[in-house]
Design a protein around this motif. Sequence first.
Motif, short mmCIF file in Angstrom:
data_model
loop_
_atom_site.label_atom_id
_atom_site.label_comp_id
_atom_site.label_asym_id
_atom_site.label_seq_id
_atom_site.Cartn_x
_atom_site.Cartn_y
_atom_site.Cartn_z
N MET A 70 0.86 -1.14 0.00
CA MET A 70 -0.08 -0.05 0.15
C MET A 70 0.85 1.15 0.14
N ALA A 71 2.11 1.28 0.69
CA ALA A 71 2.91 2.18 0.81
C ALA A 71 3.56 2.61 -0.45
N LEU A 72 3.70 1.65 -1.60
CA LEU A 72 4.09 1.72 -2.99
C LEU A 72 3.19 2.54 -3.72
N ILE A 73 1.93 2.42 -3.61
CA ILE A 73 0.83 2.64 -4.27
C ILE A 73 0.79 4.43 -4.52
N PRO A 74 1.17 5.19 -5.76
CA PRO A 74 1.25 6.26 -5.84
C PRO A 74 -0.03 7.20 -4.85
N GLU A 75 0.42 8.18 -4.22
CA GLU A 75 -0.63 9.01 -3.44
C GLU A 75 -0.35 10.49 -4.06
N HIS A 76 -1.51 11.32 -3.78
CA HIS A 76 -1.10 12.82 -3.90
C HIS A 76 -0.44 13.21 -2.61
N HIS A 77 -0.99 12.83 -1.64
CA HIS A 77 -0.38 12.96 -0.21
C HIS A 77 -0.02 11.77 0.46
N PRO A 78 1.38 11.50 0.11
CA PRO A 78 1.79 10.27 1.08
C PRO A 78 1.40 9.97 2.27
N PRO A 79 1.02 8.96 2.86
CA PRO A 79 0.49 8.86 4.32
C PRO A 79 1.81 8.66 5.04
N ARG A 80 1.48 8.90 6.39
CA ARG A 80 2.49 8.60 7.52
C ARG A 80 2.33 7.13 7.82
N ALA A 81 1.15 6.75 7.94
CA ALA A 81 0.99 5.41 8.09
C ALA A 81 -0.48 4.74 7.21
N LEU A 82 -0.47 3.44 7.35
CA LEU A 82 -1.60 2.98 6.86
C LEU A 82 -2.38 2.16 7.74
N SER A 83 -3.66 2.27 7.77
CA SER A 83 -4.27 1.38 8.65
C SER A 83 -5.43 0.65 8.10
N PRO A 84 -5.75 -0.70 8.29
CA PRO A 84 -6.75 -1.39 7.94
C PRO A 84 -8.30 -1.28 8.28
N THR A 85 -8.36 -0.17 9.23
CA THR A 85 -9.77 -0.13 10.04
C THR A 85 -10.65 1.16 9.63
N SER A 86 -10.10 1.97 8.54
CA SER A 86 -10.82 3.20 8.33
C SER A 86 -11.84 2.88 7.38
N SER A 87 -12.98 3.39 7.61
CA SER A 87 -14.14 3.10 6.89
C SER A 87 -14.26 3.65 5.29
N PRO A 88 -14.83 3.18 4.39
CA PRO A 88 -14.52 3.60 3.06
C PRO A 88 -14.87 5.11 2.81
N ASP A 89 -15.97 5.88 3.67
CA ASP A 89 -16.10 7.12 3.43
C ASP A 89 -15.28 7.81 4.47
N SER A 90 -14.13 7.27 4.89
CA SER A 90 -12.86 7.93 5.58
C SER A 90 -12.17 9.14 4.37
N SER A 91 -11.89 10.02 4.89
CA SER A 91 -11.01 10.92 4.10
C SER A 91 -9.49 10.27 4.05
N THR A 92 -8.95 10.80 3.10
CA THR A 92 -7.35 10.23 2.90
C THR A 92 -6.54 10.54 4.37
N ASP A 93 -6.64 11.74 4.77
CA ASP A 93 -6.24 12.16 5.95
C ASP A 93 -6.55 11.15 7.08
N ASP A 94 -7.71 10.89 7.07
CA ASP A 94 -8.15 10.07 8.18
C ASP A 94 -7.54 8.71 8.35
N LEU A 95 -7.36 8.08 6.94
CA LEU A 95 -6.59 6.74 6.59
C LEU A 95 -5.59 6.92 7.17
N CYS A 96 -4.56 8.02 7.03
CA CYS A 96 -3.29 8.03 7.38
C CYS A 96 -2.99 8.07 8.92
#
Length: 245
Positions: free
Chosen positions: A147-173
């Motif tokens: 997941m960290a290799l997949i190009p992002e507009h704003h690369p995450p500090r971390a990746l979580s498997p618990t954010s819901s599908p309506d979460s924002s990218t920042d929430d995901l990180c």
Amino acid sequence: MSEDARRTLLWGLEAVAWVFRGADGGQWSQVRTDCLPKLAGILLFLESRGLIDGVLLDRADHVLALADKQAPDMTPENLEAEYVRLFVNHRGGAGVPLSQSCYTGEGLMMGEPAVAMQSRLDRAGLKVDASLGMPPDHIAIELAYLMALIPEHHPPRALSPTSSPDSSTDDLCATSSAPMESLGGSPGESPSEFARQMLSSWVGELQRRMIEAQASPLFHLAATILVVLTECTKDEKFPFSVSIT
């Protein structure tokens, strides 16, 4: 890859990793809210591109129906018991190991694949949450790295498997349950390269062992989606258009 497609792919990978991480410490009551919607989303994404067949869709429908009916196979207690049966306790060791070293190389824990994976994490500046107690070549860690290799507009500090599908990218990180945090670095490889060199060498055997162990429907589905996503990533069927090097 469009932003919507990228997010859908990340959610699908998160959902599979969530299953293989043991629902973040056994929080299986969240399977209907945190896992199944993401699995459904990635399956629709794959179907729209002609990358899966009706057999897999039927299997997913079966799992969703079991969840809706609150069938015994999908209760939190039975999901936890099944996770332990498959991946933790088994006479002579885990029935279905979740670390690559048990499948390739010498077949021992913390073998060459673990060393290679730790090297990748170090180069990428990624630190695994030590409280998880997972070796670097655990499937959930390898998926987090993918997941960290997949190009992002704003690369995450971390990746979580618990954010819901309506979460924002920042929430995901930003969620505290993330398996890894970024310390700054450069992976130097593409998603397809990692899928070819690491994941594809063992996820098929992981799936086969789960079939032999007669894994219950959710775990069987997660293993099948894992193989499909690995093959699609390896063969560059997802149009990653942003360079990460």
